[in-house]
Design a protein around this motif. Structure first.
Motif, mmCIF file in Angstrom:
data_model
loop_
_atom_site.group_PDB
_atom_site.id
_atom_site.type_symbol
_atom_site.label_atom_id
_atom_site.label_comp_id
_atom_site.label_asym_id
_atom_site.label_seq_id
_atom_site.Cartn_x
_atom_site.Cartn_y
_atom_site.Cartn_z
ATOM 1 N N LEU A 19 -85.122 -17.846 -9.066
ATOM 2 C CA LEU A 19 -83.774 -18.296 -9.016
ATOM 3 C C LEU A 19 -83.271 -18.631 -10.332
ATOM 4 C CD1 LEU A 19 -84.317 -21.676 -6.693
ATOM 5 C CD2 LEU A 19 -83.050 -19.381 -6.170
ATOM 6 N N ASP A 20 -81.936 -18.202 -10.370
ATOM 7 C CA ASP A 20 -81.214 -18.581 -11.755
ATOM 8 C C ASP A 20 -80.713 -19.984 -11.713
ATOM 9 O OD1 ASP A 20 -79.512 -18.672 -13.942
ATOM 10 O OD2 ASP A 20 -78.960 -16.553 -13.738
ATOM 11 N N VAL A 21 -81.712 -21.004 -11.989
ATOM 12 C CA VAL A 21 -81.362 -22.358 -11.805
ATOM 13 C C VAL A 21 -80.209 -22.706 -12.461
ATOM 14 C CG1 VAL A 21 -82.090 -24.534 -12.061
ATOM 15 C CG2 VAL A 21 -83.764 -23.020 -11.328
ATOM 16 N N ASP A 22 -79.624 -22.104 -13.854
ATOM 17 C CA ASP A 22 -78.598 -22.533 -14.468
ATOM 18 C C ASP A 22 -77.365 -22.069 -13.655
ATOM 19 O OD1 ASP A 22 -80.050 -23.561 -16.763
ATOM 20 O OD2 ASP A 22 -79.860 -21.417 -17.726
ATOM 21 N N ARG A 23 -77.506 -20.924 -13.269
ATOM 22 C CA ARG A 23 -76.409 -20.275 -12.416
ATOM 23 C C ARG A 23 -75.875 -21.195 -11.035
ATOM 24 N NH1 ARG A 23 -75.632 -13.931 -11.273
ATOM 25 N NH2 ARG A 23 -75.186 -14.120 -13.518
ATOM 26 N N GLN A 63 -78.625 -12.927 -9.400
ATOM 27 C CA GLN A 63 -78.440 -13.526 -8.227
ATOM 28 C C GLN A 63 -76.949 -13.907 -8.063
ATOM 29 O OE1 GLN A 63 -80.360 -17.269 -8.231
ATOM 30 N NE2 GLN A 63 -79.801 -18.270 -6.498
ATOM 31 N N VAL A 64 -76.688 -13.844 -6.538
ATOM 32 C CA VAL A 64 -75.186 -13.990 -6.148
ATOM 33 C C VAL A 64 -74.852 -14.878 -5.229
ATOM 34 C CG1 VAL A 64 -74.706 -11.534 -6.809
ATOM 35 C CG2 VAL A 64 -75.611 -11.994 -4.367
ATOM 36 N N ALA A 65 -76.056 -15.339 -4.402
ATOM 37 C CA ALA A 65 -75.810 -16.641 -3.563
ATOM 38 C C ALA A 65 -77.251 -17.359 -3.464
ATOM 39 C CB ALA A 65 -75.816 -16.010 -1.995
ATOM 40 N N PHE A 66 -77.059 -18.758 -2.783
ATOM 41 C CA PHE A 66 -78.026 -19.624 -2.910
ATOM 42 C C PHE A 66 -78.086 -20.339 -1.391
ATOM 43 C CE2 PHE A 66 -79.335 -24.105 -3.678
ATOM 44 C CZ PHE A 66 -80.684 -23.941 -4.031
#
Length: 165
Positions: A19-23, A63-66
């Motif tokens: 995960l790109d937690v900042d994003r 990363q483009v979605a979460f």
């Protein structure tokens, strides 16, 4: 570990380490009506206490979605914080992500998967989500809104309140 790849190369992973937690924090705290202004420490705690999923772009693995799921892993799951980057919308990523999560949870024989939405019924409906049956059974509590401290009295105001743990 869940890893799925579409024909166009987009990938879903439930590896929290990717995960790109900042994003994710930026998306949710600035653009998601349900999480606007959510503090970073709250987002971190939410991620740590949930099953998390990311969708990653094929060319650069950005990363483009979460999405995340709050669950006991056996009977109940709450799907929440589903978000697709605005630049990636229109590619069916949300439907693919939610479908993959639904299928993973169904494979665990979950009894109920819940979610809440103001505006994405058209996304979730075709995936089998429907309005809550017997909504009169459901209750909610907003701890931050409680302004009256517990008095220690029972419902009639006279009897002491007894709580058994």
């Amino acid at each position: 570990m869940l890893t799925l790849t579409r024909d166009d190369g987009y990938e879903i992973s439930d590896d929290a380490g990717r995960l790109d937690v900042d994003r994710v924090h930026h998306w949710l705290s600035t653009d998601a009506y349900w999480a606007r202004d959510r503090p970073r420490d709250v987002m971190l705690r939410a991620i740590e206490g949930s099953w998390v999923y990311g969708v990653y772009r094929p060319d650069d693995q950005a990363q483009v979605a979460f999405a995340r799921v709050v669950t006991d892993g056996a009977t109940f799951a709450w799907l929440c914080d589903v978000y697709v980057d605005r630049a990636e919308r229109g590619r069916g990523l949300a439907r693919w992500l939610v479908g993959a999560i639904r299928d993973q949870l169904a494979g665990l024989r979950m009894r109920r998967i819940l979610l809440a939405t103001n505006d994405a019924h058209g996304l979730y409906g075709p995936l089998g989500f429907q309005p809550v049956v017997n909504p009169e059974r459901w209750m909610e509590h907003f701890p931050q809104a409680q302004v009256t401290p517990l008095t220690g009295k029972g419902p009639d105001g006279d009897e002491p309140l007894t709580v058994e743990l």
